[in-house]
Design an enzyme around this catalytic site. Structure first.
Site, PDB file in Angstrom:
ATOM      1  N   THR A  29      13.871 -28.225 -13.297  1.00  0.00           N
ATOM      2  CA  THR A  29      13.236 -29.542 -13.349  1.00  0.00           C
ATOM      3  C   THR A  29      14.272 -30.653 -13.336  1.00  0.00           C
ATOM      4  O   THR A  29      15.471 -30.397 -13.307  1.00  0.00           O
ATOM      5  CB  THR A  29      12.334 -29.641 -14.599  1.00  0.00           C
ATOM      6  OG1 THR A  29      11.476 -30.786 -14.495  1.00  0.00           O
ATOM      7  CG2 THR A  29      13.148 -29.749 -15.868  1.00  0.00           C
ATOM      8  N   ASN A  30      13.808 -31.884 -13.325  1.00  0.00           N
ATOM      9  CA  ASN A  30      14.654 -33.065 -13.389  1.00  0.00           C
ATOM     10  C   ASN A  30      14.374 -33.806 -14.686  1.00  0.00           C
ATOM     11  O   ASN A  30      13.288 -33.689 -15.243  1.00  0.00           O
ATOM     12  CB  ASN A  30      14.321 -34.023 -12.241  1.00  0.00           C
ATOM     13  CG  ASN A  30      15.103 -33.736 -10.988  1.00  0.00           C
ATOM     14  OD1 ASN A  30      16.077 -32.989 -11.002  1.00  0.00           O
ATOM     15  ND2 ASN A  30      14.680 -34.328  -9.905  1.00  0.00           N
ATOM     16  N   ARG A  31      15.340 -34.609 -15.085  1.00  0.00           N
ATOM     17  CA  ARG A  31      15.155 -35.406 -16.283  1.00  0.00           C
ATOM     18  C   ARG A  31      14.328 -36.642 -15.933  1.00  0.00           C
ATOM     19  O   ARG A  31      14.769 -37.483 -15.151  1.00  0.00           O
ATOM     20  CB  ARG A  31      16.534 -35.809 -16.799  1.00  0.00           C
ATOM     21  CG  ARG A  31      16.507 -36.492 -18.114  1.00  0.00           C
ATOM     22  CD  ARG A  31      17.929 -36.606 -18.620  1.00  0.00           C
ATOM     23  NE  ARG A  31      17.982 -37.522 -19.750  1.00  0.00           N
ATOM     24  CZ  ARG A  31      19.123 -37.922 -20.293  1.00  0.00           C
ATOM     25  NH1 ARG A  31      20.270 -37.511 -19.811  1.00  0.00           N
ATOM     26  NH2 ARG A  31      19.092 -38.741 -21.320  1.00  0.00           N
ATOM     27  N   ALA A  96      10.590 -38.165 -10.007  1.00  0.00           N
ATOM     28  CA  ALA A  96      11.911 -37.535  -9.897  1.00  0.00           C
ATOM     29  C   ALA A  96      11.678 -36.104  -9.419  1.00  0.00           C
ATOM     30  O   ALA A  96      11.600 -35.162 -10.210  1.00  0.00           O
ATOM     31  CB  ALA A  96      12.605 -37.563 -11.251  1.00  0.00           C
ATOM     32  N   VAL A  97      11.513 -35.984  -8.118  1.00  0.00           N
ATOM     33  CA  VAL A  97      11.150 -34.699  -7.518  1.00  0.00           C
ATOM     34  C   VAL A  97      12.377 -33.782  -7.492  1.00  0.00           C
ATOM     35  O   VAL A  97      13.464 -34.235  -7.117  1.00  0.00           O
ATOM     36  CB  VAL A  97      10.648 -34.931  -6.079  1.00  0.00           C
ATOM     37  CG1 VAL A  97      10.230 -33.616  -5.427  1.00  0.00           C
ATOM     38  CG2 VAL A  97       9.496 -35.934  -6.061  1.00  0.00           C
TER      39      VAL A  97
END
Ligand code: C5P
Length: 219
Positions: A29-31, A96-97
């Protein structure tokens, strides 16, 4: 219909991170807290728009009046965006893909030890760029992208404007007291018309300013 600069307009917003499964209990994932996208959804609704918010996994409540579609992966986010994008006048791609996803997510939990080979080398493949994919067929829609940069903010964001086919880029200074879970944000807006720094403020104030700037670009 409600009054405001977006009265009678349909708006699509993506928000939050995406979560790309490695197996049923692990993901890449992204932050991203989703706060900026949710603030934009509130601001667009307050400006009179009919708002669809396509959201990755976040710990935020649905804003009043806003249609929320919850997704997990980038591919789900792209699919969930297609119809609302077709029907919209204005789209904000704030999510934030994750740029990459595991090529072959396991259908069962990988076991430490027995499945170490699979856990130690996770092959990643490209995710679709949701903004670039949809902006390629944008017609007269106004498309707004976001950029989080630590340095060369304006140069990087201007390159992104062209590469992605957006009409406006809202660039965050990461590490200047903004972005990533905080309630404040320092943002520069870039378009073909030029560059302008928004006053430093709450994500709600910044969102309202971004909505006004985007509304000005509608025909
Ligand atoms: O290339 P970068 O990730 O920095 O671009 C950020 C902008 O592109 C944001 O508006 C983000 O929502 C959008 N984006 C997207 N799909 C991706 C990657 C980024 O929509 N796969």
């Amino acid at each position: 219909p409600r009054a405001g600069v977006l009265a009678g307009r349909r708006v699509l917003i993506t928000a939050g991170p995406t979560a790309e499964p490695i197996d049923p209990v692990r993901y890449v994932t992204n932050r991203s807290s989703g706060k900026m996208g949710y603030a934009l959804a509130r601001a667009a609704w307050q400006a009179g728009a009919d708002v669809t918010l396509v959201s990755g996994p976040v710990a935020l409540d649905a804003p009043t009046g806003v249609r929320v579609v919850r997704v997990r992966t980038a591919e789900e986010m792209l699919q969930a965006c297609r119809q609302p994008f077709d029907e919209c006048d204005l789209a904000f791609f704030c999510a934030a893909v994750a740029d990459k996803r595991p090529a072959a997510p396991a259908g069962r939990k990988l076991k430490k030890g027995a499945d170490d080979a699979a856990l130690e080398r996770i092959e990643l493949v490209d995710n679709p760029d949701i903004l670039a994919t949809l902006a390629a067929g944008k017609g007269s829609r106004v498309v707004v992208g976001f950029a989080a940069e630590t340095d060369d903010v304006v140069d990087n964001a201007r390159a992104k404007l062209e590469r992605k086919g957006a009409d406006l880029i809202a660039a965050n200074y990461v590490g200047a007291g903004g972005a990533f879970g905080s309630d404040e944000n320092l943002v520069v807006l870039l378009s073909a018309q030029g560059t302008s720094e928004l006053p430093y403020g709450s994500k709600d104030d910044v969102a309202a300013a971004i909505v006004r700037a985007a509304a000005d670009m509608l025909g």
